[in-house]
Structure formats: C-alpha cells, structure tokens
Design a protein around this motif. Structure first.
Motif, short mmCIF file in Angstrom:
data_model
loop_
_atom_site.label_atom_id
_atom_site.label_comp_id
_atom_site.label_asym_id
_atom_site.label_seq_id
_atom_site.Cartn_x
_atom_site.Cartn_y
_atom_site.Cartn_z
N SER A 262 1.01 -1.34 0.27
CA SER A 262 0.18 0.18 0.03
C SER A 262 0.76 1.13 0.29
O SER A 262 0.56 1.79 -0.65
N GLN B 240 1.11 3.49 -3.36
CA GLN B 240 -0.06 4.31 -3.49
C GLN B 240 -0.08 5.42 -3.26
O GLN B 240 0.14 6.63 -4.36
N PHE C 296 6.09 -13.10 1.86
CA PHE C 296 5.11 -13.00 1.05
C PHE C 296 5.62 -11.77 -0.26
O PHE C 296 5.79 -10.83 -0.08
N GLN D 193 2.47 -9.63 -3.05
CA GLN D 193 1.32 -8.80 -3.23
C GLN D 193 1.06 -7.85 -4.16
O GLN D 193 2.20 -7.57 -4.77
N PHE E 41 -9.84 -1.29 7.10
CA PHE E 41 -8.52 -1.05 6.62
C PHE E 41 -8.82 0.29 7.43
O PHE E 41 -9.77 1.53 6.43
N GLU F 287 -10.55 -16.84 1.54
CA GLU F 287 -10.07 -14.87 0.82
C GLU F 287 -8.81 -14.63 0.31
O GLU F 287 -7.89 -15.35 0.62
N PHE G 232 -6.72 -1.56 -3.82
CA PHE G 232 -6.43 -3.35 -3.55
C PHE G 232 -5.81 -4.08 -2.76
O PHE G 232 -4.63 -3.11 -3.61
N GLY G 233 -5.13 -5.03 -2.43
CA GLY G 233 -4.58 -5.21 -2.53
C GLY G 233 -4.45 -6.93 -2.30
O GLY G 233 -4.93 -7.70 -1.25
N GLY H 259 -2.85 -10.93 -2.72
CA GLY H 259 -1.87 -12.00 -2.07
C GLY H 259 -1.34 -12.70 -3.09
O GLY H 259 -2.25 -14.01 -3.58
C1 FA5 Z 1 -3.27 -5.79 3.16
O1 FA5 Z 1 -2.08 -6.02 3.57
C2 FA5 Z 1 -4.27 -4.44 3.30
N1 FA5 Z 1 -2.29 -3.62 2.35
C3 FA5 Z 1 -4.64 -4.28 1.75
C4 FA5 Z 1 -5.56 -3.34 1.16
C5 FA5 Z 1 -4.85 -2.69 0.10
C6 FA5 Z 1 -6.69 -3.43 1.82
C7 FA5 Z 1 -5.41 -2.01 -0.57
C8 FA5 Z 1 -7.09 -2.05 1.35
C9 FA5 Z 1 -6.95 -0.94 0.16
P1 FA5 Z 1 -4.47 -7.87 4.31
O2 FA5 Z 1 -3.40 -7.64 5.71
O3 FA5 Z 1 -5.37 -9.19 4.64
O4 FA5 Z 1 -4.52 -6.58 3.76
O5 FA5 Z 1 -3.52 -8.39 3.49
C10 FA5 Z 1 -3.42 -8.82 2.21
C11 FA5 Z 1 -3.38 -9.82 2.01
O6 FA5 Z 1 -2.13 -10.67 1.94
C12 FA5 Z 1 -4.60 -11.05 2.71
O7 FA5 Z 1 -5.56 -11.33 1.62
C13 FA5 Z 1 -3.32 -12.52 1.71
O8 FA5 Z 1 -4.34 -13.36 1.10
C14 FA5 Z 1 -2.55 -11.90 1.60
N2 FA5 Z 1 -1.83 -12.01 3.05
C15 FA5 Z 1 -1.94 -11.18 4.74
N3 FA5 Z 1 -0.75 -11.96 5.66
C16 FA5 Z 1 -0.06 -12.87 4.19
C17 FA5 Z 1 1.17 -14.43 4.98
N4 FA5 Z 1 1.72 -13.45 5.95
N5 FA5 Z 1 0.96 -15.39 3.91
C18 FA5 Z 1 0.98 -14.99 2.80
N6 FA5 Z 1 0.20 -13.99 2.54
C19 FA5 Z 1 -0.69 -13.17 3.37
#
Ligand code: FA5
Length: 336
Positions: free
Chosen positions: A165, A168, A202, A204, A244, A275, A302-303, A305
């Motif tokens: 993020s 952005q 990981f 994104q 968020f 998810e 959006f972000g 994984g």
């Molecule tokens: C975020 O990191 C936010 N920055 C995403 C976002 C971006 C929201 C823009 C709104 C607007 P989150 O912590 O949920 O969100 O991580 C996003 C995705 O990264 C998760 O849905 C999952 O697919 C992946 N993810 C998170 N942590 C891990 C991990 N430790 N290992 C692998 N994949 C992961």
C-alpha cells in the motif's frame, strides 16, 4: 667455454636442465663470472682485450639459453596439447532443469490481466519509510491498527514494508494531482507471520484507481473480472465488510473454490470460499496526504496476496512449498 656451453645447452631437454646450465655459466659463481673476476690479475694491455672477449661470450651464452628456452617451452606446450585432447563424442553430464517457480508464473499472469485492463505496472522500495507504510495511510503511531501487521523494524524510521500500500502514496505524489491514476504494483512484503498459510516474506499486488466518479461498483466489477480472467468464468467473488484505516468502506474479498469434476465436487475450505485480498474506497485522509482533493476525486484500492492466488490455482496446501527450492515442485510447472 663457448663450445662446451653450446653443446650442453643444445643437449638440455628440460627447462630444469637449462636453468642448471644458466647457473653454471652465468650465475654468480658461474664460469664466465669467474673469468671476469680474474681481470684484476691481468696486465693493463690484456684487460680490455680479455674483458671484451669474455663479455661477448657471456652475451652469446645468454642468447643461446634464451633461444633454447623458447624451443623447450614450445615443445612443452605441444606435448600438453596432444595429451589433453577432449573426446567430444563422450556423453555429457545431464543437468537437472526445473521450471519457473509457480509464484513467478502467477505473478506474471496477474500483471498481464491488469495490463489488459489498462493498468500501468509500477514498483516501490522494499525498505520503506515509516511515513509511507503507516502514517500517510491514515495510521498514526498511536493507532491500534498498527498491530494488525507485525512489523520488522530496521530503525525507528525505516522498516521492511508490511504491504504494498505505500506505493499508493508514492504514485499519487509522483502524479501531482493528475488524473486518472491507474496502477498495479507487485512486490515482496514482510511480516512476523509463520504458519502453513502465512509466510514472513510473501508477495502482494496493489491496485489503485483514482478518477472522478469512481464507485464501489467499479471496484466490485474489476475484482470479479480479475477473478474470472485468473480462474475461469465460473468463479464467484464475495465481499465481506472489513476494516482498513486507509479505505472507507473496506472489504475482504473471498473467491469461490468449489471444484466439480464428473459427478463429484470438492472444496478447498470448509466454507467453499478463500480470502485472497483486502480492498476498499480510498480514505479521504489518504487522498489529502497524497495531494488530491477528496471532494473532487474518488478512488478504490486493493491488495491481493500472490501466494494465496497461487495456492488456490494449483491446490497447494502449505505456502512453504513455494520457497523450498525443491526441483520436484518447480518441475511440475514447466511450460507454465
Ligand atoms: C493488506 O495488506 C492491505 N494493505 C490490503 C489493502 C490494500 C486493503 C488496499 C485495502 C486497500 P491484508 O493484511 O489483509 O491487507 O493482506 C492482504 C492479502 O495478503 C490477504 O488477503 C492475503 O491474501 C495476503 N496475506 C496476508 N498476510 C499473508 C502472509 N503472511 N502470507 C501470505 N499471504 C498473506
């Protein structure tokens, strides 16, 4: 002396023998040196004559040694070349070749999908300023949500980015208020996580779209199109309300993972949903921090994984299989 030396030098068969002869005639205790040393005992008339002659002999011997050395070196080289021939008809040693890592395949495919939708691919730094990773994303240091992502700090000011993020903010600042903004940014991120579905390192892919009249419907349509281009047109997505600090409203997005073949259906989780991403409408404070006026423009972000998408696509149960470097894993993906 010259006659004997000439015979001996011609007869030297190795560089070692030749060196012994060099010492014998020209060395400090050598025969020519001995003659030159005796000059003192000669009469003044004899001295220049004998001296001149002795020096001439010395030079000739030096030349003989030098020529013979060249010959012997040449001979040695020829011998080496005949001894060290390579038999090119022998079978080679077979290299064990793997394929592309499935994460690379999935990342490239995701980039392709977003490029086909008109997104520009940009990248940001992995070592990030605390300001871009948190503060500018509406996460002041006192904010409890900072604990949502357990952070590897390098100093008080610098850290390993916990998500993509911050790109952005960097992108919007670069665009200096210009419209539209439409980027996708893949890259590595880091968190103190470690279990079969969470890795400490990981990847994104961040998406950001800013323009006039952008709505949540645009976000939902974009993500559905992404899911179907990635996994097939029979896929559904589901948005669950979430939180968020940098988006309002926020959602976590699941993708349906029921797979039916023949008469039987299987699913990758108890619920039939996985998810894969977080998303939402860009928070007005984030727009302000990056030089955009929230009363004039709107945006979604959006972000996703990348590992989660790859796990789903290939039915991988343990995220650590991607990083094992085991050639048996990557071999299965030759040809992508
Ligand atoms: C975020 O990191 C936010 N920055 C995403 C976002 C971006 C929201 C823009 C709104 C607007 P989150 O912590 O949920 O969100 O991580 C996003 C995705 O990264 C998760 O849905 C999952 O697919 C992946 N993810 C998170 N942590 C891990 C991990 N430790 N290992 C692998 N994949 C992961």
């Amino acid at each position: 002396i010259l006659k004997i030396a000439t015979n001996e030098i011609d007869g030297a068969n190795t560089l070692e023998q030749l060196n012994d002869l060099r010492v014998k005639y020209l060395g400090k205790k050598g025969e020519i040196t001995a003659v030159l040393r005796q000059m003192g005992s000669l009469s003044p008339e004899e001295r220049p004559v004998v001296g001149k002659y002795a020096n001439e002999v010395k030079e000739q011997i030096q030349e003989l040694v030098c020529d013979r050395e060249k010959e012997l070196k040449q001979k040695e080289m020829e011998q080496k070349l005949t001894q060290e021939t390579i038999d090119i008809t022998l079978p080679g040693v077979k290299r064990n070749i793997g394929g592309l890592n499935p994460l690379t395949i999935v990342k490239r495919k995701m980039e392709e999908v977003f490029m086909s939708m008109g997104y520009e691919i940009v990248e940001g730094p992995e070592i990030e300023n605390e300001y871009f990773n948190f503060e500018a994303l509406n996460l002041p240091s006192t904010h409890p949500a900072r604990d949502m992502q357990d952070t590897f700090y390098i100093t008080k000011e610098f850290l390993l980015r916990t998500h993509t993020s911050p790109v952005q903010i960097r992108t919007m600042l670069n665009k200096q208020g210009k419209l539209p903004v439409k980027i996708a940014s893949p890259g590595r991120v880091f968190r103190k996580d470690d279990d079969p579905t969470h890795s400490p390192i990981f990847q994104q892919i961040e998406g950001l779209v800013i323009d006039k009249d952008i709505t949540m419907a645009d976000l939902k349509g974009t993500l559905l199109l992404f899911a179907q281009k990635m996994f097939g047109t029979n896929k559904k997505i589901r948005l669950r309300p979430s939180y968020f600090p940098f988006t309002e409203p926020s959602a976590e997005v699941d993708i349906s993972c029921i797979m039916c073949e023949g008469n039987g259906c299987s699913t990758c989780s108890d619920t039939g949903w996985v998810e894969i991403l977080g998303a939402g409408m860009v928070h007005p404070n984030v727009l302000k921090n990056a030089g955009y006026d929230p009363s004039e423009v709107k945006g979604f972000a959006f972000g996703i994984g990348i590992e989660r998408v790859a796990m789903l696509k290939y039915g991988v149960k343990d995220i650590r299989d991607f990083y094992s470097g085991d050639i048996r894993v990557s071999k299965q993906f030759i040809g992508g």
